[in-house]
Design a protein around this motif. Structure first.
Motif, PDB file in Angstrom:
ATOM      1  N   PHE A 148      78.574   0.783 -15.254  1.00  0.00           N
ATOM      2  CA  PHE A 148      77.778   0.122 -16.184  1.00  0.00           C
ATOM      3  C   PHE A 148      76.942  -1.074 -15.986  1.00  0.00           C
ATOM      4  O   PHE A 148      76.330  -1.322 -14.869  1.00  0.00           O
ATOM      5  N   ILE A 149      75.288  -0.261 -16.470  1.00  0.00           N
ATOM      6  CA  ILE A 149      74.805  -1.102 -16.041  1.00  0.00           C
ATOM      7  C   ILE A 149      73.495  -1.175 -17.554  1.00  0.00           C
ATOM      8  O   ILE A 149      73.702  -0.791 -18.700  1.00  0.00           O
ATOM      9  N   PRO A 150      72.593  -2.522 -17.374  1.00  0.00           N
ATOM     10  CA  PRO A 150      71.609  -2.403 -18.443  1.00  0.00           C
ATOM     11  C   PRO A 150      71.070  -1.726 -18.988  1.00  0.00           C
ATOM     12  O   PRO A 150      70.117  -0.601 -17.966  1.00  0.00           O
ATOM     13  N   SER A 151      71.248  -1.197 -20.662  1.00  0.00           N
ATOM     14  CA  SER A 151      69.968  -0.674 -21.215  1.00  0.00           C
ATOM     15  C   SER A 151      68.400  -0.677 -20.344  1.00  0.00           C
ATOM     16  O   SER A 151      67.460   0.480 -20.777  1.00  0.00           O
ATOM     17  N   THR A 152      68.314  -1.972 -20.091  1.00  0.00           N
ATOM     18  CA  THR A 152      66.465  -2.033 -19.212  1.00  0.00           C
ATOM     19  C   THR A 152      66.577  -1.488 -18.206  1.00  0.00           C
ATOM     20  O   THR A 152      65.718  -1.465 -17.629  1.00  0.00           O
ATOM     21  N   THR A 153      67.609  -0.576 -17.407  1.00  0.00           N
ATOM     22  CA  THR A 153      67.338  -0.688 -15.452  1.00  0.00           C
ATOM     23  C   THR A 153      66.451   0.687 -16.015  1.00  0.00           C
ATOM     24  O   THR A 153      66.617   1.737 -16.435  1.00  0.00           O
ATOM     25  N   VAL A 200      80.659   9.987 -10.665  1.00  0.00           N
ATOM     26  CA  VAL A 200      80.569   8.564 -10.762  1.00  0.00           C
ATOM     27  C   VAL A 200      79.929   8.623 -12.368  1.00  0.00           C
ATOM     28  O   VAL A 200      79.311   9.996 -13.140  1.00  0.00           O
ATOM     29  N   GLU A 201      80.539   8.578 -13.236  1.00  0.00           N
ATOM     30  CA  GLU A 201      79.818   7.887 -14.802  1.00  0.00           C
ATOM     31  C   GLU A 201      79.356   6.773 -15.054  1.00  0.00           C
ATOM     32  O   GLU A 201      79.229   5.955 -14.824  1.00  0.00           O
ATOM     33  N   ILE A 202      78.275   7.111 -15.553  1.00  0.00           N
ATOM     34  CA  ILE A 202      77.046   6.008 -15.923  1.00  0.00           C
ATOM     35  C   ILE A 202      76.998   6.250 -17.564  1.00  0.00           C
ATOM     36  O   ILE A 202      76.451   6.293 -17.906  1.00  0.00           O
ATOM     37  N   VAL A 203      77.149   4.433 -17.430  1.00  0.00           N
ATOM     38  CA  VAL A 203      76.851   4.199 -18.005  1.00  0.00           C
ATOM     39  C   VAL A 203      76.399   2.942 -19.425  1.00  0.00           C
ATOM     40  O   VAL A 203      76.426   1.663 -18.091  1.00  0.00           O
ATOM     41  N   LEU A 204      75.490   3.129 -20.257  1.00  0.00           N
ATOM     42  CA  LEU A 204      74.173   2.202 -20.611  1.00  0.00           C
ATOM     43  C   LEU A 204      75.434   1.110 -21.163  1.00  0.00           C
ATOM     44  O   LEU A 204      76.052   1.279 -22.953  1.00  0.00           O
ATOM     45  N   SER A 205      74.601  -0.413 -20.592  1.00  0.00           N
ATOM     46  CA  SER A 205      75.468  -1.242 -21.767  1.00  0.00           C
ATOM     47  C   SER A 205      74.690  -2.553 -21.839  1.00  0.00           C
ATOM     48  O   SER A 205      74.754  -3.113 -21.227  1.00  0.00           O
TER      49      SER A 205
END
Length: 416
Positions: free
Chosen positions: A99-104, A120-125
């Protein structure tokens, strides 16, 4: 009991040998001449994932039981920790959800995919690390996965602490000052634990972004404190709350804390690239930027080590980095000017207000025929910072009505 120990760092160093690059402790002649001391860079930007985060992430994940590994791992990250987790998942064959910030920055997201591949699955949050963390915690509870914290975990902290062992193994000189970047505080906690045991005479200086002073605020308040708002520009070190374990360790071990303006960090990023060919992200430049804020007399003749924590800088951010640097250095100034709505008004401004070396770098104006005056946002770029005094004098002499926008950067951002 925080469970972080000197022996744990030694064991982490052994566990990481199979995957870790021993990064160089590199003497920097230019910075040494500038500050009158011996400056060495601990180049963690040269790791496989371009940051030190691989140390803690891999150490934590590799230490899990087979049953824990079978449940998969989850992390929340502003980018670098996620790359370390992705690398470890691929290397160890473990499913991971990040889970990473949408601003990454997009550059960091692409590298997560590169390292983690299909595992790996990446989720913007959300917009910040803290937003991503909250979502990840809920997901962990629902799925029963193992959470790999970026900084508030003993195994992670001991993994990051291996930086200290490498520094002291490589240094054939006493380390008088060690400048450490702080976001959540995990690396500073691990490194300071090792240094207090093996080199207690070293002065340990923690550095934080001025816009996210979570560790300093907590130390001053004598308790771990959540900040209401932060400037997320230094994305690798901007958190609203440091880890509970790092806080307890850092408040005991660190000798000083410095807050580094984001603009100064930007200037350092540009100088490192132009002068040294070194690409660093904002958090990676923070310790070097802090040198300019420290008492030069104290550093004179000393051996100074700065940890360069990461090099994952998105080239798409270059324009913003340059802009912040120019504003901080006093070389770019923005005004809202009330222009008379008549032919020749702009020419009057240029001829009467600007000096021979001054340049208009930004101009935004919309003519409104039913008004005598109309506002324009004007950006002026100078050759030297002291030229701004002449601009103000000439604005007053020629009776231009204006608002100085550098003192209200939030309004400037809105207007632009």
């Amino acid at each position: 009991m925080n469970q972080v120990s000197f022996q744990g760092i030694i064991e982490a160093s052994e566990a990481l040998k199979e995957v870790l690059n021993t990064t160089p402790l590199q003497f920097n002649e230019q910075l040494s001449d500038e500050y009158g001391c011996h400056v060495y860079l601990k180049r963690e930007d040269l790791q496989a994932v371009r940051s030190y985060k691989i140390r803690g992430a891999y150490h934590k994940i590799s230490s899990l039981s087979e049953e824990e590994k079978s449940r998969g791992v989850v992390c929340a990250s502003a980018g670098n920790h996620a790359q370390g987790v992705a690398f470890a998942c691929k290397k160890l064959g473990i499913k991971g959800t990040i889970f990473i910030p949408s601003t990454t920055p997009a550059q960091k997201i692409n590298r997560m995919r590169l390292f983690g591949k299909e595992l790996v699955e990446i989720v913007l949050s959300g917009d910040t690390y803290d937003d991503a963390y909250q979502t990840a915690a809920i997901y962990c509870e629902e799925k029963g996965a193992v959470f790999v914290h970026p900084f508030d975990d003993p195994k992670v902290i001991e993994g990051q602490g291996t930086i200290a062992k490498e520094i002291l193994d490589d240094a054939d000189f006493p380390v008088d000052y060690l400048f450490l970047p702080i976001g959540g505080g995990g690396m500073a906690a691990g490194v300071s634990t090792y240094f207090k045991q093996t080199s207690p005479e070293t002065k340990l200086i923690g550095t934080e972004p001025k816009g996210a002073p979570s560790m300093l605020t907590s130390i001053q308040n004598l308790k771990n404190t959540v900040l209401d708002e932060i400037d997320g520009f230094v994305d690798g070190a901007a958190v609203k709350k440091v880890g509970n374990i790092p806080f307890e360790i850092c408040r005991k071990n660190l000798d000083e804390m410095l807050l580094v303006p984001e603009g100064r960090i930007c200037t350092t990023i540009l100088n490192l690239y132009n002068n040294e060919g070194i690409v660093v992200e904002p958090a990676g430049a923070m310790t070097l930027a802090a040198l300019s804020l420290y008492d030069k007399d104290k550093l004179k003749g000393k051996n100074v080590v700065c940890v360069v924590s990461g090099g994952n800088n998105d080239i798409m951010r270059t324009a913003e980095i340059k802009e912040r640097s120019l504003i901080y250095e006093g070389l770019k100034h923005y005004f809202m000017i009330q222009f008379p709505q008549r032919p020749g008004a702009l020419n009057d401004f240029v001829s009467k207000i600007l000096g021979p070396d001054d340049d208009i770098a930004y101009f935004q104006f919309t003519k409104k025929n039913n008004r005598e005056n109309g506002p324009a946002v004007v950006g002026i770029e100078l050759k030297k910072p002291d030229h701004i005094a002449g601009i103000f004098d000439r604005l007053k002499e020629n009776r231009f009505k204006y608002n100085y926008l550098n003192e209200n950067l939030d309004l400037l951002t809105l207007l632009m």
